[in-house]
Every structure is written in C-alpha cells, then in structure tokens.
Design a protein around this motif. Structure first.
Motif, short mmCIF file in Angstrom:
data_model
loop_
_atom_site.label_atom_id
_atom_site.label_comp_id
_atom_site.label_asym_id
_atom_site.label_seq_id
_atom_site.Cartn_x
_atom_site.Cartn_y
_atom_site.Cartn_z
N PHE A 35 32.28 51.26 30.02
CA PHE A 35 32.87 50.79 28.35
C PHE A 35 32.37 49.22 29.34
O PHE A 35 31.47 48.38 28.16
CB PHE A 35 34.39 50.69 28.14
N PHE A 36 33.54 48.54 29.82
CA PHE A 36 32.43 47.08 30.54
C PHE A 36 31.03 47.14 30.59
O PHE A 36 30.69 45.89 30.02
CB PHE A 36 33.40 46.17 31.54
N ASP A 37 30.48 47.82 31.28
CA ASP A 37 29.39 47.22 31.78
C ASP A 37 28.19 47.87 30.21
O ASP A 37 27.04 46.89 30.72
CB ASP A 37 29.02 48.43 32.78
N LYS A 38 29.26 48.45 29.27
CA LYS A 38 27.94 49.16 28.26
C LYS A 38 27.73 47.21 27.42
O LYS A 38 26.77 47.06 27.01
CB LYS A 38 28.61 49.70 27.43
N ILE A 46 39.47 54.71 28.43
CA ILE A 46 40.16 53.48 29.32
C ILE A 46 41.74 53.51 30.05
O ILE A 46 42.37 52.18 30.30
CB ILE A 46 39.91 52.06 28.93
N GLY A 47 42.04 54.16 29.21
CA GLY A 47 43.89 54.18 29.56
C GLY A 47 44.43 55.70 29.31
O GLY A 47 43.50 56.86 29.11
N ALA A 48 45.72 55.64 29.52
CA ALA A 48 46.44 57.37 29.27
C ALA A 48 45.59 58.19 27.96
O ALA A 48 45.57 58.62 28.02
CB ALA A 48 48.11 57.21 29.75
N PHE A 67 36.00 51.67 21.55
CA PHE A 67 34.27 52.56 21.34
C PHE A 67 33.45 51.17 21.02
O PHE A 67 33.58 49.87 21.13
CB PHE A 67 34.14 53.47 19.85
N LEU A 68 32.20 51.73 21.41
CA LEU A 68 31.15 50.24 21.18
C LEU A 68 30.45 50.56 20.36
O LEU A 68 29.23 51.78 20.06
CB LEU A 68 30.52 50.21 22.17
N TYR A 69 29.66 49.73 18.89
CA TYR A 69 28.91 50.33 18.15
C TYR A 69 27.93 48.76 17.56
O TYR A 69 27.94 48.12 17.01
CB TYR A 69 29.76 50.55 16.07
N THR A 103 33.01 37.20 26.47
CA THR A 103 32.68 38.05 27.21
C THR A 103 33.26 39.14 26.79
O THR A 103 34.24 39.22 25.60
CB THR A 103 33.32 36.84 28.18
N THR A 104 32.86 39.94 27.40
CA THR A 104 32.83 41.79 27.27
C THR A 104 34.54 41.11 27.01
O THR A 104 35.42 42.04 26.38
CB THR A 104 32.73 42.42 28.65
N GLU A 105 35.55 40.15 27.97
CA GLU A 105 36.56 40.29 28.29
C GLU A 105 37.62 39.78 27.56
O GLU A 105 38.59 40.03 26.88
CB GLU A 105 37.30 39.40 29.82
N ILE A 106 37.31 39.10 26.48
CA ILE A 106 37.48 38.07 25.16
C ILE A 106 37.06 38.84 23.98
O ILE A 106 38.35 38.68 23.22
CB ILE A 106 36.59 37.07 25.03
#
Length: 449
Positions: free
Chosen positions: A32-35, A96-98, A103-105, A153-156
């Motif tokens: 997901f981070f990569d995308k 991304i977790g249990a 999702f990315l749109y 950024t992705t993290e933000i």
C-alpha cells in the motif's frame, strides 16, 4: 547453473511475497505504501487530488471468540474477496492490520465522492458471512483523507486517515469520517492532554474524590464511590469525561487506576469500619489478567480490608472479553471483594450475564432515574429491575438522584440504595472526612432527641 532469467523470476517472486498478505492474498502494508508513494510521485508536477482510507471491522474480536480463529480467518478471506471485487481497475485495497484494510482511489477528487465510496464498502461488508453451518454479521468503520498538495507524504495521508477513523469509531459503528483541519486540532489537543496526564500519573497528581452512597430508607451513608479527578497546572481542571477515555485509548488507564485506588484506600482506612469503598474498573482492565493481582497488591500495601471494597464494572466492559472478565471477577470475589454491575440497562449485555457472573450489586443508570417522575416506561423498567434483583439476591443502588421526589419514589418501589447530587457531590478526602464527622454529630443529636 541457474540462468539470469531464473534468478530474475525468483527475485520477482520473493518481492511479490514480501508485498503480499499471506492469508487474504491482498497486498500488505508495504504494497500500500508503495502504491501511494508512486501516485504521489506521478502527480508531483500537477497534484490532482486522490483519496486514501482505512477500514476497520467493528467488533471482530468477539466474533473470533465466539466462532474460533479458523472461522475468523475465513471471514477475513471473505471480506478481502468482497473488497477486491468492489475495486475498479484504477483502485487498490490492501490488508494492513489484523482486521484493518486500506484502500486507494486515484480517481476520487472530493470529500463527497470519498464518503460515497466508503459507504459503498461498508454496505458490501454488511451482508452475512458463512461460518460453517452458521452465519455471522459484521459492520465496519472508515476514515478517509485526500491528497491535495505535493508536500503531503504517504505517512501524513495515512495518519490523517487514522485520525478520521478514530473519530468514526467514537461516533458508533458503521460510520464514515473524512479528515478535516478541525480534527487535526482536536488530535493535537488529545496529544497534549495525553502527555500531561502521563506526567501527572507519574508524579501522583491525580486524586480520588468520593461521592456518598446512602440507604434510601434512613438516608444513612453506607459507602462512597471513588472517582478520579485531575487538575493540570497548564490545562486547568480536566473533566474525567475527557481524560478517562484518553487514558483508556492510550494505555494509561492501568497506572492511573492503580494510583487512584491506592490513594482512595489510604483515605478510606480512616473511615468507620462499616462503610464500603466502591471503585470502577475500565473495559481494558477486564482483559488484563494481572488486574486482580494489582488490586490485591494495593490492598495489602495500604492495609485496606478487601471485604470493604466493591468493584464496579460496566456491561460494555463485559462484552469485550467475557471469559477474561469472568476470571477476574472470580479472583476478586474469592478474597471477599464485592462486584457490582454499573450503568445497567444502557449497554449491550444480555440478561444471561447476570446469572453467569453472580454480581453482588446492580446500579440502575441515571438515564432511568432522571425520568422516573414523568416517564411511565422508565418507571416500569426500574420496577422490573428491582423485582429481578430481589429474585437474584442482588443489592441495588440507583444513580443520579437529584430530587427528593425521585428518592421517595425509588424508596417506595423498594430500592435500597441511592447516589446522586441530592446526597452529596464528589469531594476530596479531607472534605469527605468532614462530611463523615458532621453525619456522626447529626446521628448523635438525633439519638439524644
């Protein structure tokens, strides 16, 4: 000898494995981070908006407990299949977790469109799931954020989506929240309170205040409930309605609770021996098997008789992990600590819990008490609770009594105990001792007459 083609294929396979969730076959956190990072890079020159979101399954742990982990895994696989099928050719969903999915749109450009897409996902997940010969139902909550500027950024973006998800979960099940600037300010305030609270707990600055519990027939004080109170040098007095949920969510509730219980039992040691102390346990403490040991250690250290202590737990606390809660309740009752069910009638617990847990006392929630004089359904509910408790051999205390007429009506119905501003507001240890001295003098005067 291995060919370069074979080596390249192996490397690609290893990369795919590193970016794939083994249970569902969806991409994982790294994928997901990569995308998202690639999309930010692609739009660096012309930052057209896009949406990211985090979807969290509501109440998944109780389903795991009820049906077993194998069934839980089967449900997660079905969730992943539904989410994957709902994505168009531009969009991505990853686990991304249990029980969290992201999702990315790329082609969603507004908050309204993001909300609509997220609501569609929640609707898709609300249909029943096959669990062997049975079915289970789930709801989900979603937090979304939109990319507007190349500075993000992705993290933000994911942090903003997490903040929005936090607000969605606090609003109830099945909610969608899109991140706003106001949420950022609220999140900063929560962090400020959290840091100040950690310091206050470490420094022992949170204090117990005590609210009297009385015998409704005689109006004699029979005990006190200990309630946490905190005033910060910079923030001023902080309401427990604010700092208790923060302590619960940020993992501070254990040390906070132990501090307040220690101070409360030290104060209550000097009360007349026939008065009990009532103390609340939070939902997270009912899933920590060390809770009983912590309580017993504090009682031993302060020299407070366990038979004078009552522990209050809520229906919501029971629902999180009934097996763990039952074990903790048994440990406490074994040494003479009484256990009461707080806020009865407002949670999601079934009446069967009353039989399973063998409570000593039940507290009628203030929502029923406040309307007892002018609302027939509330009156009938209170009558039914009192009849049920009599049959089960449980004591009863009605909370939130503010008017004499409410106290009279409850006593008329056969309710033995009462608590509320009519009898006294929460007060610190010194004021409580003063209250007890005044009560003692009043009782002596009454006897003399």
């Amino acid at each position: 000898m291995q060919t370069s083609f074979g080596t390249g294929q192996t490397n690609r396979e290893n990369t795919d494995l590193a970016f794939t969730d083994p249970l569902t076959g969806l991409g994982n956190h790294r994928r997901f981070f990569d995308k998202v990072e690639r999309l930010i890079s692609d739009r660096s020159d012309d930052p057209a908006p896009f949406a990211v979101g985090i979807l969290d399954l509501d109440g998944f742990k109780p389903i795991n407990d009820l049906f077993g982990h194998k069934a839980g895994d089967d449900i997660l696989i079905q969730v992943a299949m539904r989410l994957r099928a709902s994505m168009d050719s531009y969009s991505t969903v990853c686990r991304i977790g249990a029980d969290e999915f992201a999702f990315l749109y790329p082609m969603v450009f507004s908050e309204e469109a993001a909300t609509e897409k997220a609501r569609m996902l929640i609707e898709i997940l609300s249909a029943p799931y096959d669990v062997g010969e049975r079915t289970a139902r789930l709801s989900a909550s979603t937090g979304c954020s939109l990319f507007y500027s190349g500075d993000e950024t992705t993290e933000i973006l994911l942090n903003k989506a997490e903040t929005a998800l936090y607000h969605a979960k606090r609003s109830g099940r099945g909610q969608v929240v899109v991140y706003t600037r106001e949420m950022e300010e609220a999140a900063k305030r929560v962090t400020r309170i959290e840091q100040a609270l950690r310091r206050a707990v470490s420094a022992g600055e949170v204090e117990p205040h005590f609210q009297p519990i009385v015998d409704l027939a005689t109006r004699r004080t029979i005990g006190f409930e200990a309630l946490a109170r905190w005033s910060d040098p910079d923030l001023g007095p902080v309401s427990p309605a604010v700092f208790i949920p923060i302590a619960e969510e940020r993992g501070i509730i254990g040390p906070l609770s132990q501090l307040v219980l220690r101070k409360a039992t030290e104060a209550a040691r000097g009360w007349p021996a026939d008065l009990f102390l009532s103390f609340n346990l939070s939902p997270s403490q009912l899933v920590d098997q060390n809770t009983g040991l912590h309580i017993l250690s504090i009682l031993e250290r302060t020299g407070f008789d366990p038979r004078r202590l009552e522990i209050e737990i809520t229906e919501t606390g029971l629902m999180n992990d009934p097996v763990s809660a039952e074990k903790i309740v048994e440990d406490l009752r074994r040494v003479g600590i009484r256990v009461s069910l707080d806020d009865f009638g407002t949670g999601q617990s079934s009446l069967g819990r009353l039989r399973e847990f063998n409570f000593d006392k039940l507290k009628i929630d203030r929502a029923f008490v406040s309307s007892i004089l002018d609302d027939r359904p509330s009156e009938h509910i209170i009558r039914a609770i009192l009849a049920m408790c009599e049959g089960l051999g449980m004591d009863v205390v009605a909370e939130g009594i503010e008017e004499e007429a409410q106290a009279d009506r409850l006593a008329q119905f056969g309710c033995a105990g009462g608590q509320g501003y009519l009898f006294g507001k929460p007060a610190n240890a010194d004021a409580t001792l003063g209250y007890l001295r005044d009560s003692f003098r009043g009782a002596l005067r009454a006897k003399a007459v």
